[in-house]
Design a protein around this motif. Structure first.
Motif, short mmCIF file in Angstrom:
data_model
loop_
_atom_site.label_atom_id
_atom_site.label_comp_id
_atom_site.label_asym_id
_atom_site.label_seq_id
_atom_site.Cartn_x
_atom_site.Cartn_y
_atom_site.Cartn_z
N ARG A 69 0.82 -1.20 0.00
CA ARG A 69 0.00 0.00 0.00
C ARG A 69 0.87 1.26 0.00
O ARG A 69 0.67 2.16 -0.79
CB ARG A 69 -0.91 0.00 1.22
N LEU A 70 1.87 1.25 0.87
CA LEU A 70 2.77 2.40 0.98
C LEU A 70 3.47 2.69 -0.34
O LEU A 70 3.55 3.84 -0.78
CB LEU A 70 3.84 2.12 2.04
N ALA A 71 3.97 1.63 -0.95
CA ALA A 71 4.67 1.79 -2.22
C ALA A 71 3.73 2.35 -3.27
O ALA A 71 4.10 3.25 -4.04
CB ALA A 71 5.26 0.45 -2.67
N GLY A 72 2.51 1.84 -3.30
CA GLY A 72 1.53 2.31 -4.26
C GLY A 72 1.22 3.80 -4.09
O GLY A 72 1.16 4.55 -5.05
N PHE A 120 8.51 18.40 0.51
CA PHE A 120 8.18 17.21 -0.27
C PHE A 120 9.23 16.11 -0.07
O PHE A 120 8.91 14.95 0.19
CB PHE A 120 8.08 17.57 -1.76
N LEU A 121 10.51 16.52 -0.16
CA LEU A 121 11.58 15.52 -0.06
C LEU A 121 11.67 14.94 1.35
O LEU A 121 11.91 13.74 1.51
CB LEU A 121 12.91 16.14 -0.48
N SER A 133 8.75 8.54 4.30
CA SER A 133 7.87 7.47 3.81
C SER A 133 8.68 6.31 3.26
O SER A 133 8.33 5.14 3.44
CB SER A 133 6.96 7.98 2.69
N ASN A 134 9.76 6.65 2.56
CA ASN A 134 10.61 5.60 1.99
C ASN A 134 11.24 4.76 3.10
O ASN A 134 11.35 3.53 2.98
CB ASN A 134 11.68 6.24 1.11
N ASN A 135 11.62 5.42 4.19
CA ASN A 135 12.17 4.70 5.35
C ASN A 135 11.13 3.78 5.96
O ASN A 135 11.42 2.65 6.33
CB ASN A 135 12.62 5.68 6.44
N LEU A 136 9.91 4.32 6.05
CA LEU A 136 8.81 3.55 6.61
C LEU A 136 8.56 2.31 5.75
O LEU A 136 8.36 1.20 6.26
CB LEU A 136 7.56 4.44 6.64
N LEU A 137 8.63 2.52 4.45
CA LEU A 137 8.45 1.39 3.53
C LEU A 137 9.53 0.33 3.79
O LEU A 137 9.25 -0.87 3.83
CB LEU A 137 8.52 1.89 2.08
N GLY A 138 10.76 0.83 3.99
CA GLY A 138 11.85 -0.09 4.30
C GLY A 138 11.54 -0.92 5.54
O GLY A 138 11.72 -2.14 5.55
#
Lengths: 500, 315
Positions: B265-268, B290-291, B297-302
């Motif tokens: 979901r996060l990646a999507g 934004f960055l 979010s990218n860390n969270l995805l990790g």
């Protein structure tokens, strides 16, 4: 070339002048190859081995202490006939040992018959937990390494049986691959029996010993992990068989079954080719401090929920205290005469033997029972007076912990050393595989003691390895082939010259 | 496949990618140091390199000033810095060694050779010479690694986790690089188009191998917002955030299978932002914001990937 010392049988040379028949073609090739070229090939091999990471870890050393086991580029050759005798003997021995293990954990008839003393049940390698447990096909030692030495043209001895987690087969396979890469011309010239199918044979056997009813068994290799000295071999064999290489932490027990943790959830495991000693397999039963094992594994195993290869408790059969009874086992279980001989062995628990041994320590090899790796032993002729006296005290404090054997005149094989080519002592470890049938691939780990005069071939004591070539077909054919190849070559040369 | 195996493969790929990005940052910063007046001081030049790698605090514990010698050593060779090129490559090799079975022999030999070759660089003083060669070597080995994976590995879960590691790490690195540089350069907006600015921004582009891509696409002066667009939204720019998520999203779809997972979901969600987002909107709300959100979010995805696939806790 240095002349081999006269008292030792040399694999290549009968005496100073005569080369043994199987070596004649190799010898004529060797005569034309400068030693420098062989040394270059060896250096090439080392670079390749290092790149592939065929290394073993040295405990307690700094980072990067991954060492290569020295590889010798001169192979050991065995004729088809020699191999037929050795392999038949090794198979016979392993069949008897498996029957012995089944017996000792069930009816113990061999003890009742008075052939093996009941004291064997007190051996620390005997696992009472295994008593009455049935294992598939009654096979305990699925993989057995039989250490053989040679003292003359016709005399081979079994030095010891390795029935727990025998190692070294990766060197048999990798040394062959290396030799084919370095010396393709020799493989064209000789007809050398292939060994590459070993992993396939092993996998088929392991699948065959899954509990009955399992259709498509999942086989895994259980390793202590990347810091174990034999990790390369574990990884290599698992890869060759296409099975998962697991560590204890990857497995867990639930509802009388073993599972591995995968990215898709738990997956049932049916057969575990384990390269962890009994003591570390299950902290609930054996060594409670073991981080390597799987809690509850033994309980599942005893209930038939998983197969372990080798079985738990095989150590009682390969202990040096048991070794002396193997020829009698062969007669007892198979009704056959042993095809391979044991080394004559003194039991120091016997008073006569003890007296003799103490009086002849400088001539004998004394080994500790339940020891391995060549540390707990005394090689009399090579030991100093001080070492002998120290060992005498150790023997006297616990005589029954030792056996003694005459110092065997181990055969030598030409080996590339710093000074050129010189004879070095060798042994041979073929791997016997038991599953549906008992077989072995035509090849072996050949260990060589690189130090001049040394009789200790263990890699932990500076030993190296050689490729072992079992020559296919009869000698006559071979000589014929060689002659034909020579003729063809001569013809080709002529054609080439004409073209030029 | 085994969760532990997946974990090792994933972190192996992340470590290699991390080493490559670190080499890119070092290389470009070193080049900048050769441009006269590129920065007011040595610290002004080298501090951003530390900021990109996100470990200024740790650096300050061990070092006193932001000198070229110290920063280069810290980022390239310091064994105590977990993000140094040394540590990243060592970790890649350790991870690879633990699961050499799960990869092709070519892949394993490639990483093992990389580690054996690394020995030649230890003990060199990079402030004097050899830094460029070193950075080139790291980049080349990283390219080789991806190539050998791509060219030899079975397209199974093992391959997916390797790719996943590469792109999660790359997205993080590109976002950090852009954030630090943008933050740093924006105050001098009135001087946009000046020589130093040109060098700075072209350096940023060079560091992600995007200089020629920029020229080809825009064929115009190098301006910050276009650089940002290139590195955030352009899906045809292989190191952009969008391109990374074009890789990540389908991998997670495939790995998740029928299971619903938070990581998917996060990646999507992230992918949608990059796929449908517009540069104007991003700038209006602030690129830095934004960055920052993206990096988080990218860390969270990790972490989610770690939890769902790699740790595989059994209840």
């Amino acid at each position: 070339m240095q002349k081999s010392a006269p008292q030792f049988f040399d694999e290549m040379q009968l005496d100073d002048s005569a080369v043994r028949d199987i070596y004649s073609a190799y010898n004529s090739w060797l005569q034309n190859v400068p030693h420098q070229q062989l040394a270059t090939k060896r250096a090439e091999a080392e670079v390749l081995f290092r790149r592939v990471g065929i290394t073993f870890n040295v405990y307690g050393e700094e980072d990067g202490a991954e060492r290569l086991i020295p590889f010798d580029v001169i192979p050991r050759l065995l004729s088809a006939k020699e191999w037929a005798q050795l392999s038949a003997g090794a198979i016979q021995r392993v069949r008897a040992l498996n029957m012995f293990l089944h017996d000792i954990y069930h009816k113990q008839e061999i003890i009742k018959a008075g052939i093996v003393p009941a004291s064997i049940l007190a051996n620390s390698q005997y696992r009472p937990e295994m008593f009455g447990v049935d294992v598939p096909n009654q096979i305990y030692a699925h993989i057995a390494g039989i250490d053989l030495v040679r003292t003359s043209e016709s005399q081979f001895y079994v030095l010891e049986d390795n029935l727990r987690t025998p190692s070294g087969v990766s060197y048999m396979l990798e040394d062959r691959k290396m030799m084919m890469r370095l010396f393709p011309e020799l493989f064209r010239r000789y007809s050398i029996a292939p060994v590459e199918h070993y992993p396939q044979v092993l996998l088929n056997n392991l699948r065959a010993v899954a509990q009955s009813g399992v259709q498509d068994p999942t086989v895994v290799l259980l390793s202590p992990g990347a810091y174990n000295s034999a990790y390369f071999e574990h990884a290599f064999i698992a890869q060759q068989m296409g099975i998962e290489l697991v560590e204890g932490q990857d497995l867990f027990v639930r509802n009388n079954a073993v599972y591995m943790r995968t990215t898709q959830g738990p997956q049932r495991v049916d057969v575990i080719y384990r390269r962890i000693d009994d003591d570390y397999l299950d902290p609930l039963v054996f060594n409670a401090n073991s981080m390597l094992g799987v809690p509850g594994l033994l309980s599942v195993y005893r209930n038939g929920g998983v197969t372990l290869a080798n079985a738990v408790g095989t150590g009682v059969a390969d202990d040096k205290a048991t070794y002396i009874y193997v020829p009698a086992m062969i007669k007892f279980y198979l009704g056959e005469e042993p095809l391979l001989e044991n080394v004559p062995t003194f039991e120091l628990s016997k008073q006569d033997d003890l007296q003799y041994v103490l009086a002849h320590l400088n001539e004998l090899v004394v080994k500790e029972v339940q020891g391995s790796g060549g540390y707990g032993m005394l090689v009399g002729p090579a030991a100093s007076k001080k070492e002998i006296e120290e060992f005498r005290i150790r023997i006297l404090s616990r005589p029954s912990s030792y056996i003694a054997q005459p110092t065997l005149a181990l055969s030598t094989c030409p080996t590339l050393v710093e000074k050129g080519i010189a004879p070095r002592h060798v042994d041979l470890r073929p791997f016997v595989l038991s599953g549906k049938t008992v077989t072995l691939v035509p090849g072996a780990l050949c260990r060589v003691a690189l130090k001049e005069g040394s009789l200790v071939v263990n890699s932990s004591q500076g030993g190296g390895t050689k490729d072992t070539w079992v020559l296919e077909g009869e000698l006559e054919n071979l000589t014929q082939q060689v002659t034909e190849i020579k003729k063809t070559r001569a013809k080709n040369t002529t054609v080439e010259e004409q073209v030029c | 496949m085994l969760s532990r195996t997946a974990d090792h493969l994933y972190w192996m790929a992340r470590s290699i990618e991390r080493a490559e990005n670190m080499a890119r940052v070092l290389d470009v910063t070193y080049n900048m140091s050769l441009v006269p007046n590129a920065a007011e001081s040595e610290a002004g030049l080298w501090l951003p390199a530390l900021e990109i790698s996100g470990n200024v605090e740790a650096y300050e514990r061990d070092y006193e000033e932001y000198s070229a010698t110290d920063v280069i050593h810290y980022l390239a060779m310091d064994m105590n810095n977990p993000s140094s090129i040394y540590s990243a490559l060592r970790s890649a090799r350790e991870n690879a060694r633990a699961v050499r079975v799960a990869m092709t022999s070519e892949t394993w030999e490639n990483i093992n050779t990389l580690w054996l070759e690394f020995g030649q660089f230890t003990g060199q003083d990079f402030t004097k010479s050899g830094l460029r060669e070193f950075c080139d070597w790291v980049k080349a080995r990283s390219h080789l690694f991806r190539g050998v994976c791509f060219g030899t590995m079975l397209r199974d879960d093992a391959f997916s986790f390797v790719r996943l590691g590469t792109f999660i790490e790359r997205a993080d690195n590109t976002a950090r690089l852009l954030d630090v540089k943008y933050h740093l350069l924006l105050p001098s907006q009135e001087e946009v188009g000046g020589a130093v600015d040109y060098y700075e921004w072209s350096a940023v582009l060079h560091s992600v191998s995007a200089f020629h891509a920029y020229q080809k696409i825009f064929s115009d002066t190098i301006v910050p917002w276009r650089v940002a667009e290139l590195l955030v939204l352009r899906c045809d720019m292989p190191r952009s955030l969008h391109a990374c998520f074009d890789e990540i999203t389908p991998i997670l779809e495939q790995l998740s299978g029928v299971r619903s997972s938070e990581s998917r979901r996060l990646a999507g969600e992230l992918h949608a932002k990059l796929h449908y987002g517009q540069m104007n909107d991003i700038f209006q709300n602030g690129l830095h914001e934004f960055l920052s959100v993206f990096i988080e979010s990218n860390n969270l995805l990790g972490s989610e990937i770690q939890r769902t696939f790699l740790n595989a806790a059994v209840n």
